[in-house]
Design a protein around this motif. Structure first.
Motif, PDB file in Angstrom:
ATOM      1  N   ALA A 137     -30.263  20.969   3.126  1.00 35.73           N
ATOM      2  CA  ALA A 137     -29.033  20.681   2.399  1.00 35.73           C
ATOM      3  C   ALA A 137     -28.081  21.850   2.591  1.00 35.73           C
ATOM      4  N   LEU A 138     -26.895  21.580   3.127  1.00 37.02           N
ATOM      5  CA  LEU A 138     -25.909  22.614   3.404  1.00 37.02           C
ATOM      6  C   LEU A 138     -24.807  22.545   2.343  1.00 37.02           C
ATOM      7  N   PRO A 139     -24.733  23.530   1.448  1.00 37.84           N
ATOM      8  CA  PRO A 139     -23.731  23.475   0.367  1.00 37.84           C
ATOM      9  C   PRO A 139     -22.302  23.558   0.894  1.00 37.84           C
ATOM     10  N   ALA A 140     -21.371  23.165   0.035  1.00 33.28           N
ATOM     11  CA  ALA A 140     -19.953  23.247   0.378  1.00 33.28           C
ATOM     12  C   ALA A 140     -19.565  24.696   0.654  1.00 33.28           C
ATOM     13  N   TYR A 141     -18.581  24.857   1.565  1.00 26.51           N
ATOM     14  CA  TYR A 141     -18.169  26.207   1.944  1.00 26.51           C
ATOM     15  C   TYR A 141     -16.725  26.174   2.419  1.00 26.51           C
TER      16      TYR A 141
END
Length: 336
Positions: A137-141
């Motif tokens: 899971a790649l968080p918002a950035y």
């Protein structure tokens, strides 16, 4: 004063007990509750530690503000200045480590996003070409929304039903904003070493939370268990930066997670004894942190009282502290 300083200093050791109780409490709670309880415990214990350090640090400063010369402070309370210096140094180290760790989180997210270059976008899914077998899971950035990242190698390694479990797991991480809980506890760990012991427990329960959500989506706990096991066995993440706050279905103690999925869905503690035990453990963790706050405030009040007593001026809290002195059988000064 010396006894009060020693009590506050000893209170800095209590988070070790609080962290141990928090980990034990998480075991008897459902994963969602366990994650929130561990995060809350980390914040409470870190806050209590900072409060105790601030209380120790400001003793000489407060005495000077009360018009008590520093030379008199050192003469009456020999331990005050050395302990205040140690507390100030500890807080400075904590601040530097906190900034470094936060910057490390941002750097890891930046590198993780860069690693997805050349990927194919499909809704909230990023499919990265390559031989690696990975998903996370790649968080918002920086304005980019959170994504589920999966490599083409992982897509080939899993059956269609298992891929559904994997994607549901990673989407659960994003929907529950699990990376924030992970980052908060990781940052709180720089305040006190005992809080660092909560990171591993939180990581496990965050994965368990996502496992349970994925099992609910597919409606079959055995399929979810098989998918998690296969993904972990096939998984390899050589090209992905690893660490907080990135979360993946292939991380953590997978055998325990698979075993939990083969059991019935976890529920809140039932029965008077189990509920009372969970409540008692939660109360103990909160008491450790609140005790730090209370003693830090009490130390502040005592310095005001003691300074007024030494200067011969009235103090609004003289009755309370005078009674405590009578009880302890010592006068204001070196002995207390």
């Amino acid at each position: 004063m010396t006894i009060v300083l020693v009590l506050v200093t000893l209170l800095l050791a209590l988070p070790w007990a609080g962290a141990a109780v928090a980990r034990r409490l998480a075991v008897v709670l459902p994963p969602r509750w366990a994650c929130w309880s561990l995060t809350g415990a980390a914040l409470l214990l870190a806050g209590g530690t900072v409060s105790a350090l601030v209380g120790l640090f400001h003793v000489p400063l407060l005495a000077v503000l009360e018009r008590l010369p520093l030379s008199r402070v050192r003469a009456e309370w020999p331990a005050a200045v050395p302990i205040a210096c140690a507390a100030g140094a500890a807080m400075l180290v904590q601040l530097v480590m906190l900034v470094r760790r936060w910057l490390g989180h941002r750097s890891l997210l930046r590198r993780a996003w860069l690693a997805t270059g050349g990927s194919t976008v499909d809704g909230d899914l990023l499919v990265v070409p390559g031989a690696d077998v990975d998903a996370f899971a790649l968080p918002a950035y920086r304005g980019r929304p959170g994504r589920v990242v999966v490599t083409s190698g992982m897509v080939r390694a899993l059956k269609p039903g298992e891929r559904e479990v994997l994607l549901a797991h990673e989407r659960a991480h994003l929907a529950g904003r699990h990376h924030l809980l992970s980052a908060v506890v990781d940052l709180a760990a720089v305040v006190h070493p005992a809080v660092g012991g909560l990171r591993g427990a939180l990581g496990f329960h965050l994965e368990r939370w996502a496992d349970e959500d994925a099992a609910a989506v597919v409606g079959d706990r055995r399929t979810a268990a098989a998918a998690i096991a296969r993904a972990a066995l096939k998984g390899s993440s050589r090209s992905r930066p690893d660490g907080y706050p990135l979360l993946s279905a292939t991380s953590g103690p997978v055998p325990q997670r698979v075993q939990a999925l083969l059991l019935p869905k976890p529920v809140a503690p039932r029965g008077g004894v189990r509920r009372a035990g969970a409540l008692a453990m939660g109360t103990l963790v909160a008491s450790v942190a609140i005790g730090s706050l209370a003693l830090a405030y009490g130390l502040h009040e005592y310095v005001e009282y003691a300074s007024s007593h030494l200067l011969g001026t009235p103090s609004g809290c003289s009755g309370l502290w005078g009674a405590l002195e009578d009880l302890l059988g010592s006068g204001t000064g070196r002995g207390f």
